[in-house]
Write a protein that holds these residues in place. Structure first.
Motif, PDB file in Angstrom:
ATOM      1  N   THR A   1      45.399  28.420 116.823  1.00 54.49           N
ATOM      2  CA  THR A   1      45.285  28.688 115.393  1.00 54.49           C
ATOM      3  C   THR A   1      46.384  29.616 114.914  1.00 54.49           C
ATOM      4  O   THR A   1      47.057  29.359 113.903  1.00 54.49           O
ATOM      5  CB  THR A   1      43.907  29.299 115.072  1.00 54.49           C
ATOM      6  OG1 THR A   1      42.881  28.423 115.530  1.00 54.49           O
ATOM      7  CG2 THR A   1      43.746  29.538 113.580  1.00 54.49           C
ATOM      8  N   THR A   2      46.587  30.704 115.628  1.00 58.96           N
ATOM      9  CA  THR A   2      47.612  31.677 115.249  1.00 58.96           C
ATOM     10  C   THR A   2      49.003  31.046 115.283  1.00 58.96           C
ATOM     11  O   THR A   2      49.825  31.270 114.378  1.00 58.96           O
ATOM     12  CB  THR A   2      47.556  32.886 116.191  1.00 58.96           C
ATOM     13  OG1 THR A   2      46.254  33.469 116.131  1.00 58.96           O
ATOM     14  CG2 THR A   2      48.582  33.938 115.807  1.00 58.96           C
TER      15      THR A   2
ATOM     16  N   THR B   1      49.720  27.866 114.892  1.00 56.81           N
ATOM     17  CA  THR B   1      49.849  26.878 113.822  1.00 56.81           C
ATOM     18  C   THR B   1      50.100  27.548 112.480  1.00 56.81           C
ATOM     19  O   THR B   1      50.913  27.074 111.671  1.00 56.81           O
ATOM     20  CB  THR B   1      48.602  25.985 113.752  1.00 56.81           C
ATOM     21  OG1 THR B   1      48.366  25.406 115.039  1.00 56.81           O
ATOM     22  CG2 THR B   1      48.785  24.865 112.739  1.00 56.81           C
ATOM     23  N   ILE B   2      49.423  28.654 112.225  1.00 60.20           N
ATOM     24  CA  ILE B   2      49.668  29.392 110.976  1.00 60.20           C
ATOM     25  C   ILE B   2      51.117  29.853 110.913  1.00 60.20           C
ATOM     26  O   ILE B   2      51.788  29.730 109.874  1.00 60.20           O
ATOM     27  CB  ILE B   2      48.687  30.574 110.853  1.00 60.20           C
ATOM     28  CG1 ILE B   2      47.265  30.067 110.620  1.00 60.20           C
ATOM     29  CG2 ILE B   2      49.115  31.518 109.733  1.00 60.20           C
ATOM     30  CD1 ILE B   2      46.202  31.144 110.671  1.00 60.20           C
TER      31      ILE B   2
ATOM     32  N   ASN C   1      53.854  28.378 108.146  1.00 59.38           N
ATOM     33  CA  ASN C   1      54.548  29.268 107.221  1.00 59.38           C
ATOM     34  C   ASN C   1      56.063  29.198 107.390  1.00 59.38           C
ATOM     35  O   ASN C   1      56.815  29.276 106.408  1.00 59.38           O
ATOM     36  CB  ASN C   1      54.063  30.701 107.410  1.00 59.38           C
ATOM     37  CG  ASN C   1      52.679  30.925 106.840  1.00 59.38           C
ATOM     38  OD1 ASN C   1      52.269  30.242 105.906  1.00 59.38           O
ATOM     39  ND2 ASN C   1      51.939  31.871 107.398  1.00 59.38           N
TER      40      ASN C   1
ATOM     41  N   ASP D   1      43.585  23.899 107.925  1.00 60.32           N
ATOM     42  CA  ASP D   1      43.722  25.027 107.006  1.00 60.32           C
ATOM     43  C   ASP D   1      45.094  25.698 107.016  1.00 60.32           C
ATOM     44  O   ASP D   1      45.570  26.112 105.950  1.00 60.32           O
ATOM     45  CB  ASP D   1      42.629  26.056 107.279  1.00 60.32           C
ATOM     46  CG  ASP D   1      41.259  25.547 106.847  1.00 60.32           C
ATOM     47  OD1 ASP D   1      41.213  24.621 106.013  1.00 60.32           O
ATOM     48  OD2 ASP D   1      40.241  26.063 107.340  1.00 60.32           O
ATOM     49  N   PRO D   2      45.770  25.847 108.160  1.00 57.42           N
ATOM     50  CA  PRO D   2      47.122  26.421 108.095  1.00 57.42           C
ATOM     51  C   PRO D   2      48.054  25.618 107.192  1.00 57.42           C
ATOM     52  O   PRO D   2      48.888  26.195 106.473  1.00 57.42           O
ATOM     53  CB  PRO D   2      47.587  26.383 109.554  1.00 57.42           C
ATOM     54  CG  PRO D   2      46.323  26.485 110.340  1.00 57.42           C
ATOM     55  CD  PRO D   2      45.337  25.665 109.556  1.00 57.42           C
ATOM     56  N   TRP D   3      47.895  24.303 107.198  1.00 59.95           N
ATOM     57  CA  TRP D   3      48.743  23.448 106.365  1.00 59.95           C
ATOM     58  C   TRP D   3      48.310  23.506 104.897  1.00 59.95           C
ATOM     59  O   TRP D   3      49.155  23.508 103.994  1.00 59.95           O
ATOM     60  CB  TRP D   3      48.711  22.018 106.898  1.00 59.95           C
ATOM     61  CG  TRP D   3      49.097  21.974 108.333  1.00 59.95           C
ATOM     62  CD1 TRP D   3      48.296  21.746 109.409  1.00 59.95           C
ATOM     63  CD2 TRP D   3      50.400  22.236 108.871  1.00 59.95           C
ATOM     64  NE1 TRP D   3      49.011  21.838 110.580  1.00 59.95           N
ATOM     65  CE2 TRP D   3      50.305  22.143 110.281  1.00 59.95           C
ATOM     66  CE3 TRP D   3      51.641  22.537 108.289  1.00 59.95           C
ATOM     67  CZ2 TRP D   3      51.400  22.336 111.116  1.00 59.95           C
ATOM     68  CZ3 TRP D   3      52.742  22.726 109.127  1.00 59.95           C
ATOM     69  CH2 TRP D   3      52.614  22.624 110.515  1.00 59.95           C
TER      70      TRP D   3
ATOM     71  N   MET E   1      46.826  26.106 103.447  1.00 61.70           N
ATOM     72  CA  MET E   1      47.228  27.420 102.924  1.00 61.70           C
ATOM     73  C   MET E   1      48.715  27.446 102.594  1.00 61.70           C
ATOM     74  O   MET E   1      49.126  27.962 101.544  1.00 61.70           O
ATOM     75  CB  MET E   1      46.876  28.509 103.934  1.00 61.70           C
ATOM     76  CG  MET E   1      45.388  28.742 104.096  1.00 61.70           C
ATOM     77  SD  MET E   1      44.971  30.163 105.153  1.00 61.70           S
ATOM     78  CE  MET E   1      45.496  29.578 106.766  1.00 61.70           C
ATOM     79  N   MET E   2      49.519  26.898 103.495  1.00 61.41           N
ATOM     80  CA  MET E   2      50.951  26.841 103.217  1.00 61.41           C
ATOM     81  C   MET E   2      51.231  25.974 101.997  1.00 61.41           C
ATOM     82  O   MET E   2      52.064  26.325 101.140  1.00 61.41           O
ATOM     83  CB  MET E   2      51.689  26.300 104.445  1.00 61.41           C
ATOM     84  CG  MET E   2      53.205  26.203 104.307  1.00 61.41           C
ATOM     85  SD  MET E   2      53.739  24.629 103.593  1.00 61.41           S
ATOM     86  CE  MET E   2      53.443  23.539 104.976  1.00 61.41           C
TER      87      MET E   2
END
Length: 411
Positions: free
Chosen positions: A98-99, A101-102, A106, A130-132, A134-135
């Motif tokens: 997860t970390t 991917t975030i 970004n 979610d990382p995608w 959010m970006m």
């Protein structure tokens, strides 16, 4: 070495996992929670302890413990390179998938503009969604969703050419559902992404323990997995194609390395955890054949999967035969990991897990397992999600029958 159903060396396998000696309520524990995190092989535990026992150090020092740390990291990269069939300098480590991917999302987002598009799927763990999102929200991008076919329990590809189009920059797809086990055919995604010039990001966290990985053969640009799902420590792993890694500009300290793969590894890494990666990967290799470690890893995974799938089929059939039990699964001709999600009429999934632990010393979990969109689409979240059972190399036929018998006693 090759094994049949009757010659799989289950005793040899189980002897390598210290956690399997644990008892609870005077019974030997049966671990079915591997999809949430496998038990750790003894060689990885030893490597972690030995690193800490003889003295650890940070990098770039002019003394032995620092050199040894650098060697540990190098050996881990080489092992991952064989595991995923990539170059060692394309491998980076982080706290978890997860970390990583975030951070990657970004970094990539710096080059995207309003009007560009991202594609995610309804089947995925939120760590590859979610990382995608959010970006995309930060950059003004549009997010498109590949839907789940609720009848087949697979992804609906009928509109794939419209969803992945000339505006698409990233296609994020999980290789297998961590909730219900469906293995996703990546080829249509890869072919379409390449045609429009989009990056394919594949979440292999759930797939890597069960399917031989070959990033380039699968046409994946960024491949992520986690060692704690395949008998190692809690370390996130990513393999990024060199030409992409060169251009990637992660958020980092000004004093941090500017070269790859180190530039993605912000802060001091979990060196003792990284020490456990190579032994975890070599667990597979000991059961395989071939001249190279890569060949033995692939062969070993294939041999282990025969054992796991045999047990998974036994569990699916046994649960499906119980009145009041509903197994959520794709059709028999759809490839699946040895992961079984089910519900029992009239009993909350969480209560099932408590009863299994307290009355039968069987450990497994309930919920949506962060595949929350899939849970919504399949209408299980309001009833507590699923009970999920996963098979591992150390699982036995006796344990499967024990679980089936326990569920029978509840209905």
């Amino acid at each position: 070495m090759k094994f049949t159903e009757t010659t799989f060396p289950i005793t040899q396998v189980r002897e390598q996992f210290p956690a399997l000696t644990r008892t609870y309520k005077d019974k030997t524990v049966a671990y079915f929670d591997g999809p949430g995190g496998s038990q750790v092989v003894g060689t990885a535990i030893d490597a972690i302890a030995n690193y800490m026992r003889i003295g650890g150090a940070n990098l770039h020092g002019a003394f032995p413990t620092s050199w040894e740390t650098e060697k540990v990291i190098s050996e881990a990269r080489l092992a991952v390179a064989d595991f995923l069939n990539v170059q060692a300098n394309e491998v980076a480590f982080g706290a978890n998938m997860t970390t990583l991917t975030i951070a990657i999302a970004n970094a990539l987002g710096k080059n995207f503009n309003a009007g560009d598009e991202i594609v995610v799927t309804e089947m995925d763990h939120r760590a590859n969604v979610d990382p995608w999102i959010m970006m995309a929200e930060d950059r003004g991008l549009k997010v498109r969703w590949v839907k789940v076919d609720t009848e087949t329990k697979t992804l609906d590809l009928t509109e794939l050419n419209q969803l992945i189009n000339e505006n698409t920059k990233v296609v994020a797809v999980g290789m297998a559902s961590n909730a219900i086990g469906t293995v996703v055919d990546l080829k249509p995604f890869a072919d379409r992404a390449k045609k429009v010039g989009a990056l394919l990001v594949a979440d292999a966290v759930h797939a890597a323990p069960h399917l031989p990985m070959d990033r380039d053969q699968m046409q994946i640009d960024i491949l992520l997995c986690s060692a704690y799902k395949f008998f190692g420590p809690h370390i996130g792993i990513v393999a990024i194609k060199e030409e992409i890694f060169k251009q990637l500009e992660p958020y980092k300290l000004t004093t941090s390395p500017t070269y790859y793969p180190d530039k993605l590894e912000t802060g001091t890494q979990n060196h003792e955890g990284i020490a456990g990666i190579r032994p975890a990967i070599e667990f597979f290799a000991q059961f395989g054949e071939g001249k190279t470690r890569r060949e033995r890893i692939v062969s070993g995974i294939e041999q282990i999967e025969k054992h796991e799938n045999r047990l998974a089929n036994r569990l699916r059939e046994g649960l499906s035969a119980i009145d009041g039990v509903t197994v959520t699964q794709a059709a028999a001709d759809v490839q699946k990991t040895p992961t079984i999600a089910f519900q029992v009429d009239g009993i909350e999934p969480g209560d099932i897990c408590k009863k299994l632990a307290e009355e039968h010393s069987i450990f497994l979990a309930a919920g949506h397992f962060y595949a929350s969109t899939l849970g919504d689409v399949l209408n299980v979240n309001d009833s507590g999600g699923w009970v999920r059972a996963g098979l591992a190399p150390y699982s036995t036929e006796e344990e499967v029958d024990r679980l089936i018998g326990a569920i029978k006693s509840f209905v």
